[in-house]
Enzyme design. Structure first.
Site, PDB file in Angstrom:
ATOM      1  N   MET A 150       0.850  -1.211   0.000  1.00  0.00           N
ATOM      2  CA  MET A 150       0.000   0.000   0.000  1.00  0.00           C
ATOM      3  C   MET A 150       0.877   1.249   0.000  1.00  0.00           C
ATOM      4  SD  MET A 150      -3.140   0.971  -0.152  1.00  0.00           S
ATOM      5  CE  MET A 150      -4.558   0.190   0.613  1.00  0.00           C
ATOM      6  N   GLY A 151       1.646   1.422  -1.083  1.00  0.00           N
ATOM      7  CA  GLY A 151       2.391   2.672  -1.279  1.00  0.00           C
ATOM      8  C   GLY A 151       1.527   3.614  -2.109  1.00  0.00           C
ATOM      9  N   ARG A 152       2.190   4.520  -2.831  1.00  0.00           N
ATOM     10  CA  ARG A 152       1.440   5.512  -3.613  1.00  0.00           C
ATOM     11  C   ARG A 152       0.501   4.869  -4.627  1.00  0.00           C
ATOM     12  NH1 ARG A 152       6.608   7.037  -4.061  1.00  0.00           N
ATOM     13  NH2 ARG A 152       7.309   8.935  -3.025  1.00  0.00           N
ATOM     14  N   ILE A 153       1.043   3.896  -5.390  1.00  0.00           N
ATOM     15  CA  ILE A 153       0.244   3.325  -6.484  1.00  0.00           C
ATOM     16  C   ILE A 153      -0.860   2.427  -5.925  1.00  0.00           C
ATOM     17  CG2 ILE A 153       0.307   1.920  -8.582  1.00  0.00           C
ATOM     18  CD1 ILE A 153       3.274   2.857  -8.906  1.00  0.00           C
ATOM     19  N   THR A 232       1.067  -5.087 -11.897  1.00  0.00           N
ATOM     20  CA  THR A 232       1.669  -3.980 -12.654  1.00  0.00           C
ATOM     21  C   THR A 232       2.991  -3.567 -11.998  1.00  0.00           C
ATOM     22  OG1 THR A 232       0.376  -2.417 -11.345  1.00  0.00           O
ATOM     23  CG2 THR A 232      -0.510  -2.994 -13.518  1.00  0.00           C
ATOM     24  N   ARG A 234       6.336  -5.839 -10.672  1.00  0.00           N
ATOM     25  CA  ARG A 234       7.483  -6.495 -11.306  1.00  0.00           C
ATOM     26  C   ARG A 234       7.109  -7.952 -11.537  1.00  0.00           C
ATOM     27  NH1 ARG A 234       8.760  -2.135 -12.366  1.00  0.00           N
ATOM     28  NH2 ARG A 234      10.703  -1.002 -11.949  1.00  0.00           N
ATOM     29  N   GLU A 263      11.188 -10.242 -19.195  1.00  0.00           N
ATOM     30  CA  GLU A 263      10.601  -9.323 -20.171  1.00  0.00           C
ATOM     31  C   GLU A 263      11.573  -9.145 -21.320  1.00  0.00           C
ATOM     32  OE1 GLU A 263       9.348  -5.679 -18.332  1.00  0.00           O
ATOM     33  OE2 GLU A 263       8.012  -6.721 -16.961  1.00  0.00           O
ATOM     34  N   HIS A 282       4.398  -3.972 -20.271  1.00  0.00           N
ATOM     35  CA  HIS A 282       4.958  -3.035 -19.280  1.00  0.00           C
ATOM     36  C   HIS A 282       4.666  -1.578 -19.676  1.00  0.00           C
ATOM     37  CE1 HIS A 282       8.205  -2.894 -15.901  1.00  0.00           C
ATOM     38  NE2 HIS A 282       7.370  -1.868 -15.803  1.00  0.00           N
ATOM     39  N   ALA A 284       2.321   0.457 -17.977  1.00  0.00           N
ATOM     40  CA  ALA A 284       1.486   1.136 -16.971  1.00  0.00           C
ATOM     41  C   ALA A 284       1.770   2.637 -16.881  1.00  0.00           C
ATOM     42  CB  ALA A 284       1.652   0.472 -15.612  1.00  0.00           C
TER      43      ALA A 284
HETATM   44  C1  DGY Z   1       8.629   1.973 -12.942  1.00  0.00           C
HETATM   45  O1  DGY Z   1       8.735   3.194 -13.039  1.00  0.00           O
HETATM   46  O2  DGY Z   1       9.210   1.320 -12.081  1.00  0.00           O
HETATM   47  C2  DGY Z   1       7.706   1.288 -13.903  1.00  0.00           C
HETATM   48  O3  DGY Z   1       7.803  -0.077 -13.861  1.00  0.00           O
HETATM   49  C3  DGY Z   1       7.875   1.798 -15.308  1.00  0.00           C
HETATM   50  O4  DGY Z   1       7.416   3.075 -15.371  1.00  0.00           O
END
Ligand code: DGY
Length: 320
Positions: A150-153, A232, A234, A263, A282, A284
């Site tokens: 539960m960080g920013r994203i 989204t 790693r 990847e 990749h 996002a």
């Molecule tokens: C990041 O910034 O770590 C993403 O995986 C790509 O923008």
């Protein structure tokens, strides 16, 4: 300085205004040996998440003062080895939060509702009539979303799910997120409880030794067979063989992956050919606004590091 790929113009222009830029202008990353050769003699390196910046590279590049990573994640950089050599490390947090949360939600809804499989069937000419039992997906409203990290994203996705879809939010994180608990009534629970109780699970943890393959066969067995998994963050957070088994044995409804291990994923990888698995390359953070903002921060970090000043966004031990 060596810049390992053509970032957007705002970043390149900013760099070219103040220093000589050696740009790797190919479509794919420089091979590791080329990365080392081109970085040696440089004081700054602007790296992408596809560039391995390890101790051997740092030993060969003794003039290096700063590694500016064009990403929020920095698992491609040996930060400890940089700090030990007095090399600053920069990254680009904050500016890709909303774009990444948007794509996580996009994958969640598309996987839950079989959107790619439905489109494929139209393209194959299989749309004969309105089907009362065709492509039955999962209902999103009032479901439970489990946020791993539960960080920013994670928080930005949780907001979308709670405020837009009335979802109950569970999260697993080493730390309490008070904003999430106050604003979204989110509940911090052990990972196993989150896996067992969530209808939708989205991964937002950094890739570190403790999180590598955290979603393994046992974790997948703990999930509801109706659940949807989204990644989204790693690729190496998930054991993809175990995921394939779960998706093909009716133990998981669907998955949406923007990241894979490795990847790019091989085109013959069986995951790509499942109707209940969506894979995107990749992307996002791939909005014009996010990538321009990342380019500006990465350029600024690089320039500040070359000048021996504190970076705008640094990780590791402070060296300037
Ligand atoms: C990041 O910034 O770590 C993403 O995986 C790509 O923008």
């Amino acid at each position: 300085m060596f810049v390992t790929r053509a970032i957007t113009d705002v970043g390149l222009e900013r760099l070219r205004a103040v220093c000589d830029v050696d740009l790797w202008d190919e479509a794919t990353p420089p091979p590791y040996e080329t990365l080392v050769v081109r970085t040696s003699g440089c004081v700054g390196l602007l790296a992408l998440l596809t560039d391995r910046v390890d101790a051997a590279l740092l030993d060969a590049c003794t003039d290096l003062r700063v590694v500016s990573n064009f990403a929020v994640g920095y698992d491609n950089v040996d930060v400890e080895a940089c700090s030990a050599r007095g090399i600053a490390v920069g990254h680009t947090p904050g500016v890709l939060t909303e774009a990444t949360a948007d794509l996580a939600f996009c994958l969640l809804i598309a996987a839950a509702r079989h959107v790619p499989a439905a489109q494929q069937s139209v393209l194959r000419g299989e749309w004969r009539t309105w089907e009362p039992r065709g492509f039955l997906g999962r209902h999103l409203q009032f479901g439970t979303i489990g946020i791993v990290g539960m960080g920013r994203i994670g928080m930005a996705l949780a907001r979308r799910c709670h405020k837009g879809w009335g979802m109950h939010v569970l999260y697993a994180d080493p730390r309490t997120n008070e904003d999430a608990e106050r604003e979204l009534h989110a509940q911090r629970v052990p990972l196993r409880q989150l896996l067992a109780q969530s209808d939708f699970i989205s991964l937002h943890a950094p890739l570190v030794p403790e999180t590598e393959y955290m979603i393994d066969a046992a974790a997948l067995r703990a999930m509801k067979p109706t659940a949807v998994l989204v990644n989204t963050a790693r690729g190496a957070l998930v054991d993809q063989d175990a995921l394939f088994d779960a998706l093909t044995q009716g133990r998981l409804h669907a998955a949406g992956l923007d990241v894979t291990d490795p990847e790019p994923v091989a085109t013959e990888d069986p995951l790509l050919h499942l109707p209940n698995c969506i894979v995107t390359p990749h992307i996002a953070s791939a909005t014009v606004r996010a990538r321009d903002a990342m380019a500006e921060i990465a350029a600024e970090n690089l320039i500040l590091g070359i000048e021996g000043r504190a970076l705008r966004h640094a990780v590791g031990r402070r060296v300037n």
